[in-house]
Write a protein that holds these residues in place. Structure first.
Motif, short mmCIF file in Angstrom:
data_model
loop_
_atom_site.label_atom_id
_atom_site.label_comp_id
_atom_site.label_asym_id
_atom_site.label_seq_id
_atom_site.Cartn_x
_atom_site.Cartn_y
_atom_site.Cartn_z
N GLY A 1188 18.20 -87.17 8.09
CA GLY A 1188 18.78 -85.89 7.74
C GLY A 1188 19.82 -85.37 8.69
N GLN A 1191 19.52 -81.03 10.76
CA GLN A 1191 18.88 -80.29 9.69
C GLN A 1191 18.87 -78.80 9.95
OE1 GLN A 1191 17.75 -81.00 6.74
NE2 GLN A 1191 16.82 -79.01 6.34
N ASN A 1206 16.30 -82.54 13.58
CA ASN A 1206 16.48 -83.31 12.36
C ASN A 1206 15.21 -83.21 11.51
OD1 ASN A 1206 14.67 -84.97 13.62
ND2 ASN A 1206 16.12 -86.62 14.02
N ARG A 1207 15.21 -83.89 10.37
CA ARG A 1207 14.09 -83.74 9.45
C ARG A 1207 12.78 -84.33 10.01
NH1 ARG A 1207 16.64 -85.24 3.51
NH2 ARG A 1207 18.20 -83.56 3.47
N SER A 1208 12.88 -85.30 10.89
CA SER A 1208 11.68 -85.93 11.43
C SER A 1208 11.02 -85.10 12.52
CB SER A 1208 12.02 -87.32 11.97
OG SER A 1208 12.99 -87.22 13.01
N GLU A 1277 8.84 -83.69 7.25
CA GLU A 1277 10.21 -83.27 6.95
C GLU A 1277 10.39 -81.84 7.43
OE1 GLU A 1277 11.71 -83.81 3.09
OE2 GLU A 1277 11.31 -85.96 3.03
N LYS A 1279 12.14 -78.38 8.06
CA LYS A 1279 13.11 -77.61 7.27
C LYS A 1279 13.95 -76.69 8.16
CE LYS A 1279 13.40 -74.29 3.43
NZ LYS A 1279 14.43 -75.04 2.68
N TYR A 1292 7.86 -76.75 8.23
CA TYR A 1292 7.95 -78.05 7.58
C TYR A 1292 8.02 -77.83 6.06
CZ TYR A 1292 7.46 -80.76 11.80
OH TYR A 1292 7.69 -81.33 13.02
N ARG A 1293 8.78 -78.69 5.44
CA ARG A 1293 9.16 -78.47 4.05
C ARG A 1293 7.96 -78.38 3.11
NH1 ARG A 1293 14.09 -79.01 2.13
NH2 ARG A 1293 14.70 -80.11 4.02
#
Length: 1450
Positions: A1188, A1191, A1206-1208, A1277, A1279, A1292-1293
């Protein structure tokens, strides 16, 4: 080798010495042979550059000083001995031959009285058009005759007079300006102009020398000595300060010009000044300063005000103080229309400074004709009798009567307020008064302020300033004054010719390439077609009002200055300052014209300063001080400074700053002989305007070839990997190209096209590709978008399909297509009116044709020609609107005949975006029929009287006040129509019915939705309909050659009719009700609507909005992330800056820090830093890897750190002060390692220590599930993240938020986890969250959860206090302000929640797609941005949102 960007090119001494003596000039009175009454000729005594000192001797010989510069001298040097004379081979430039005449513009005569030192300026124009600028210091030198009689060559021998007594120092050590007394003389009656000038010169000379003593050979006398600083840059003030310092040292040390000490002093200053670099011209806002060590006298070299201008450090108020406003306007008109003009003054300095300021302020125009600001007496015969063509010259005022009697040119005296004299045989037209509305008032007011400030400058001083402080204060005042004057003059130039850049006056012409070689064009052996863009003078003049305005523009556009202006503007690869101002002015006018609330439009005329701010913080780099004793090369010290700064810039990855220091160090290294190292620096430059390609090709490549380094340079990696515009053309390449030219086909001549063509049309080579025989849809869309014909791709698709079927015939015979032609405004035949309700069967081929088809280039040319002609007519007809409406309205369409019937006065119909107007023949102004918003009903009917047959007609009913909500039911049956239109046939009736109904529908919808972009779209669509229905052509010219001759046919009217139906989209929206009517609450709060997608080819989501305040520069900005572009809106005018900042990938997040920097994160992990003051991207940081890219990001205001994730879940932390990467943390790793523990400490050293190993993990009472349940469905992931006080919240998403406590710079403690899931198996993704005023708001699906943050309760720090249902919607973004939560929803709503009772307080419905970002502008506005189906930015008034905030308490 000389320094490319040297402050001074050379220092020259002019005067007399004992070796050359003096000779008497040839006199007209041969009986006058006394040396004390005759004019004598001065000489160039020395010329010193950075690496050479030349001393001309008699009999055309020169001596080169082998000891200069002294730091290079060695006994084994191969230079010539000191006393060796070499034949003169033009080592001294030919341009310096006349230097003595300009240094001493009046005849030089021996004087027994010492005169004061003085300074004046000189401008030289070389054969190639380049100019050199000189500052001349003149002071007396004392001599005595060695012999009374001259030698056989007529030379009198002299020697310096040895001073036996100490002379007093002059009171005024700094030289005064060059002034001469005005001497009254009688007018000669001689018939010849040249002889009259000679007599006048002799008469003045006799008056000046009438008191000369009787010749005495033993008595000492004075002769002038001139010290001249010559430069390629117009640093007049800096050069005057430098030469004044040299003069001070001469007086202080009592140095005589004939002494060896004087020679050493001049050599020292010549070496330092010629090796001092100046700021790069294309890089504004970057200054250099240096101090002269003998008195710590600081000199600052400022850059130009912007990259499109040259340097000028004079005070521009000089021009306003010398010329009154009326006189100044006449002079500007004379220069712009290319008239010969001569200026007069008794002060030579006044002539040069005034003319330099004048030519500087006519930007973007250039004066390339004869320019001699000082005509010396010795050259007056050559110039004052009327040289051919245009010219600007400056002459001493004693010649004015003679010049004016010749009646050859305009004359202007700078010493008085008399008007300029215009001979009867010269055609002169003043600047039209309509173009002076932004000039006369502001310049008069500013001149008054200047005079007032100068009269009070000593009164307001609180105390006596030091000399250096006073000089710096004067410098800053000069910069501010110049900026205001430049702004006012730029407004005038924009008003004069901003419309010249409109596409309606341009056409693309493709011609077969000529066999002859044109010197001014680039050779392209691969293309057989020459692509040119032509400016049509005829079309342009049609847009001007007949009379004074048209007469002025006839002369103006015929001038060479206008031709060069058009060529420069259209050939520029990047937008020039003028283009930016014109675009902003156009956007400002459109904003006035398309504003949905006319009451909010300010009536005052905005200046360029409010539209486009160019001031910003200056970067000042101090250079090493000039040393007292030169032991090392000065450039070596400069290189050390540049190296340090370049390393800092490279660490910050600031490419614009890297380019500046690479240029400075590269030029210095080349001068020192390090050729490859210098070139390596120059190839770090990424600014094409800054890269010295011509200098490298002409100066450096030959040196590389001589040193056998050329092949090595070509194989260097920095050259091989460089982009195309950095590639160098060497002699071998040039010779290969020349061999491919067939001289036989060009009549063995390379100069066939050197002469300038008559300027009927300006022809330019442009970047865009030529119109080929066939155009694909993508090529077609590129053209219509670049020409601003169409903005959106949907309309381009409709137009493309319509043009594909223009020559398609129907099944009906040709005779059945007889129509009545429309008449154009000019009276010539145009295309017939379309039958919009034709009974012929319509073909559906427009919808079925694939966009893969190709469009004939000839059809497109006809379309462009028609479109340009119609728009030129609209521009002209706009001047017929009432004057109070011209600036707020633009003409959309005009009827070709008299269709308006009103009290037996028929007139043409003019439709604007606000009203309907009637223009009666021979009337100078159109009359308003009705406002479009006042229209109630439009109907078709047949007009019939007792004595006439029925005619097709349209009746328009309108109210006296705006009331778009009324319907036809309110009309009384006997009510009279407001407007009645009569037509010749039913086809014209139906055409105008569709047009008026579409505009009325669009205006109504625009006001209901408060959307100004609808106005833009209506204008484009109406222009397309008007163009398509006006096209007139022969079908045979559009088809391939056929053996059978086809009859002349019209275009396929059925397809055009279909196209019109497709373009009238707002009529369909009105009929179907598919538009959004804003409620009163929304309309009340909505302040403005911005459209970042305007003029963009692709629609993106407005992903981020950030506000930055800049009170020092009087404006603030709203930054909008739109795809891979960063757009800037001025929060005062709400106009978008045309200079978007583009990035390599789509922007995903951005945040501002406390250092006036905006951090940009992109989807591919790139991180950029934008300077919010200078509006440039200065730095690119290390790319972030992982899923990502960038992010999310947040700013730690306490520690001044930027956190980017980032997404991680990998968070990278940066120091915002020095942009240093500190460390990385993985939030998921912290959480996983903290499992089965209440709290864990995570440090950057990867050490994990238990905070409390005894206590068992406890369930968070604020959540409905335990940590064990959450981990089983853990999603990695990330957010968004947010820092609140010393807490880091990570959303987190999927469905949970991790909370960490920041202990110190590198210590993070996992504190808690929040989830809003009802069961472990349920899925409730979090769409947004916000921490604000000790409350945590979380939006999941249609549920809003509110948590209370309690610092004192360790067991239950995050307590769920409210869950609220949101009907069929969810929140995409939230923002806190005052005691409210502002939230943007997926359905396009902006919700306002109260924080005291968590209730929904207000709802604003201003978007057509989801609201994905919010930001606040101080206490004034809330800004919301929407997703790609809307791509709008709405400005909400906070006062309308929080009107009862005083009653809300938490």
């Amino acid at each position: 080798m000389s320094l490319l960007n040297a402050f001074i090119d050379s220092i020259v001494c002019v005067g007399f010495n004992s070796e050359r003596g003096f000779t008497i000039k040839k006199q007209f009175d041969d009986n006058n042979d006394s040396p004390f009454q005759s004019s004598i000729k001065p000489y160039v005594l020395s010329m010193l550059t950075a690496d050479q000192a030349l001393y001309p001797q008699s009999k055309d010989n020169e001596v080169i000083d082998q000891y200069y510069p002294s730091i290079f001298y060695s006994k084994s040097s191969s230079v010539l001995p000191l006393n060796t004379k070499v034949p003169k081979k033009h080592i001294i430039p030919i341009a310096y031959n006349n230097l003595p005449l300009f240094c001493l513009p009046e005849d030089v005569k021996i004087s027994h009285q010492s005169e004061d030192s003085r300074i004046h300026y000189i401008v030289f124009t070389q054969e190639d058009g380049k100019r050199s600028y000189a500052v001349v210091l003149t002071f007396p030198e004392k001599f005595i005759l060695k012999s009374v009689e001259p030698d056989e060559d007529g030379k009198y021998e002299i020697e310096p007079y040895v001073v036996k007594q100490v002379t007093k120092k002059p009171k005024n050590r700094i030289p005064s300006s060059y002034r001469y007394e005005n001497n009254t003389s009688h007018r000669s009656s001689t018939s010849s102009g040249a002889s009259r000038m000679r007599e006048r010169s002799q008469s003045n000379t006799s008056l000046r020398t009438s008191n000369t003593n009787v010749f005495n050979a033993s008595e000492p006398f004075y002769l002038p000595h001139c010290l001249v600083l010559i430069s390629s840059h117009t640093y007049w003030t800096a050069m005057q300060e430098t030469i004044s310092i040299i003069h001070d040292e001469i007086l202080q040390l009592k140095i005589e010009p004939s002494s060896n000490a004087y020679k050493q002093l001049i050599q020292k200053y010549a070496f330092l000044a010629c090796n001092t670099p100046t700021p790069p011209i294309p890089c504004d806002h970057f200054s250099l300063s240096f101090s002269i060590s003998n008195n710590q006298y600081l000199i600052t070299l400022d850059p130009p005000i912007n990259s499109n201008r040259t340097v000028l450090d004079l005070d521009l108020s000089i021009l306003l103080l010398k010329l009154n406003i009326g006189k100044l306007l006449d002079v500007l008109s004379a220069i712009l229309t290319q008239q010969p003009i001569i200026f007069f003054s008794s002060d030579y300095s006044k002539l040069v400074t005034t003319l330099e300021c004048l030519l500087y302020l006519i930007y973007p125009f250039k004066w390339i004709h004869i320019y001699i600001p000082i005509v010396p007496d010795g050259l007056s015969d050559y110039y004052l009798e009327g040289p051919p063509g245009s010219y600007i010259m400056g002459v001493h005022s004693r010649h004015q009567d003679i010049v004016e009697s010749l009646d050859l040119c305009l004359t202007c005296n700078l010493d008085n307020d008399d008007n300029i004299l215009i001979p009867e045989n010269i055609e002169f037209h003043p600047i039209p008064a309509t173009k002076l509305r932004r000039f006369t008032g502001p310049i008069t007011e500013h001149l008054h302020n200047i005079k007032t400030a100068r009269s009070l400058q000593n009164i307001h001083s609180l105390g006596r300033l030091r000399y250096d402080e006073q000089r710096e204060l004067e410098r800053q005042h000069r910069i501010d004054t110049n900026y205001k004057i430049i702004t006012i003059f730029l407004d005038l130039m924009v008003d004069l010719c901003d419309d010249t850049l409109k596409p309606i006056y341009w056409k693309i012409d493709h011609q077969q390439k000529s066999s002859s070689l044109r010197r001014s064009s680039t050779i392209d052996l691969n293309n057989r077609v020459s692509n040119k863009t032509i400016f049509s003078k005829e079309k342009y003049l049609l847009s001007k009002t007949e009379g004074i305005e048209q007469e002025f523009y006839k002369l103006f556009i015929d001038s060479t200055a206008f031709q060069l202006f058009i060529e420069d503007e259209m050939a520029s690869k990047i937008p020039t300052e003028f283009q930016k101002i014109c675009q902003l002015r156009s956007l400002s006018n459109q904003d006035r014209s398309y504003h949905f609330n006319t009451e909010l439009i300010d009536d005052h005329v905005e200046s360029t300063m409010s539209l486009f701010e160019t001031t910003s913080n200056q970067m000042l780099l101090p250079l090493p001080d000039w040393p007292l004793n030169i032991t090392t090369h000065y450039l070596d010290s400069c290189i050390e400074v540049f190296t340090i700064e370049l390393l800092h810039a490279q660490e910050e990855r600031s490419q614009p700053i890297i380019s500046v220091y690479a240029y400075l160090r590269g030029c210095a290294l080349l001068t020192r002989g390090y050729l490859l190292n210098g070139l390596q620096d120059l190839y770090l430059i990424d600014n094409e305007n800054l890269f010295p390609k011509n200098y490298i090709e002409t100066m450096i490549i030959p040196l590389l070839s001589e040193a056998h380094l050329l092949d090595l340079f070509r194989h260097e990696s920095f050259y091989i990997e460089s982009i195309e515009w950095k590639k160098i053309r060497t002699n071998s390449i040039d010779s290969d190209m020349l061999q491919s030219i067939n001289l036989e086909q060009s009549d063995n001549s390379l100069d066939d096209n050197i002469s300038v063509k008559p300027f009927n049309d300006v022809t330019l080579n442009t970047k865009p590709t030529v119109i080929k025989d066939d155009l694909t849809f993508e090529q077609f869309y590129e053209y219509v978008h670049r020409l601003s014909i169409i903005i959106d791709k949907d309309s381009a698709t409709i137009l493309f399909r319509a043009l594909l079927h223009l020559i398609k015939t129907t099944n009906k015979p040709v005779d059945t297509f007889k129509r009545n032609r429309r008449w154009s405004i000019s009276g010539s035949l145009s295309r017939e009116t379309v039958n919009t309700f034709s009974t012929q069967p319509r073909e559906n081929s427009i919808q079925t044709v694939s966009l893969n088809s190709s469009l004939s280039g000839k059809i497109f040319e006809v379309f462009l020609e028609t479109w340009q002609h119609i728009n030129v007519e609209k521009v002209r007809m706009n001047s017929y609107l009432p004057k109070d409406r011209q600036k707020n309205e633009t003409t959309l369409i005009i009827s070709s005949s008299d269709i308006v019937s009103k009290k037996n006065e028929d007139g043409k119909l003019i439709v604007t975006q606000r009203g309907l107007y009637s223009l009666i023949e021979n009337h100078s102004s159109a009359r308003l029929l009705t406002e479009l918003l006042n229209i109630i009903y439009i109907e078709l009917y047949q007009f019939k009287t007792m004595f006439t047959a029925a005619k097709p007609a349209i009746r328009i009913y309108a109210s006296q006040t705006t009331s778009s909500t009324k319907n036809v039911s309110v009309l009384e049956s006997n009510s009279n129509p407001t407007v009645m239109l009569l037509f010749k046939d039913i086809h014209e009736q139906n055409f105008w019915y569709k047009i008026i109904f579409e505009i009325w529908s669009g205006i109504t919808i625009a006001h209901k939705e408060c959307d100004t972009t609808i106005f833009h779209k209506i204008s484009k669509h109406i222009a397309l309909i008007d163009t398509l229905t006006s096209m007139d052509y022969n079908e045979q010219t559009l088809l391939p050659n056929k053996t059978i001759e086809k009859p002349k046919r019209n275009c396929n009217l059925a397809n055009i009719d279909k196209t019109i139906d497709e373009l009238t989209i707002f009529t369909r929206m009105r009929n179907t009700g598919t538009f959004k009517t804003l409620n009163n609450e929304t309309r009340k709060a909505l302040h403005n609507r911005l459209s970042p997608s305007l003029n963009e080819t692709k629609r993106y989501t407005v992903s981020c909005l950030v506000f930055t305040e800049n009170p020092d520069n009087r404006y603030s900005l709203l930054w909008c992330a739109y795809g891979h572009k960063l757009k800037m809106f001025n929060t005062t005018t709400w106009i978008c800056n045309p200079n978007d900042i583009s990035f390599s990938s789509v922007i995903t997040c951005m945040y501002s820090d406390a250092c006036d920097k905006l951090w940009i994160g992109c989807v591919k992990g790139e991180i950029f830093i934008v300077d919010t003051i200078q509006l440039i991207c200065k730095t690119q940081l290390t790319t972030i890897g992982g899923q990502g890219g960038c992010q999310t990001m947040t700013y730690d205001t306490i520690q001044n750190r930027m956190l980017i994730g980032n997404r991680s879940g990998l968070i990278t932390i940066w120091n915002t002060n020095n942009r240093q990467r500190l460390f990385e943390i993985n939030l998921e790793d912290i959480y996983q390692k903290s499992y089965h523990m209440q709290q864990k400490i995570y440090k950057t050293e990867m050490l994990l220590n238990l905070r409390n190993q005894i206590e068992e993990p406890k369930i968070n009472l604020s959540s409905s599930t335990s940590p064990t349940d959450i981990i089983s469905t853990l999603s990695n992931e990330l957010k968004t993240i947010q820092i609140y006080d010393n807490l880091l919240f990570a959303c987190y998403r999927d469905d949970y938020i991790l909370i960490f406590r920041i202990i110190n710079l590198d210590t993070f403690i996992y504190e808690d986890i929040l989830s809003v899931k009802y069961t472990p198996e349920s899925s409730m993704p979090i769409h947004s969250f916000l921490v604000y005023k000790d409350q945590l708001w979380i939006s999941t699906s249609c549920i809003i959860s509110v948590f209370n943050i309690n610092y004192g309760n360790k067991k239950n720090s995050y307590h769920l206090i409210m869950k609220k249902h949101l009907e069929d919607d969810h929140l995409l973004t939230m923002l806190g302000f005052s005691n409210y939560i502002c939230a943007g929803s997926a359905r396009g709503y902006v919700y306002i929640f109260r924080m005291d009772n968590y209730e929904l307080y207000k709802t604003f419905d201003g978007h057509k797609d989801g609201v994905c970002c919010l930001c606040s502008i101080l206490d004034m506005y809330i800004i919301s941005g929407s997703q790609e189906d809307d791509t709008s930015i709405v400005v909400w008034d906070k006062e309308q949102i929080k009107d009862d905030i005083a009653t809300i308490r938490l």
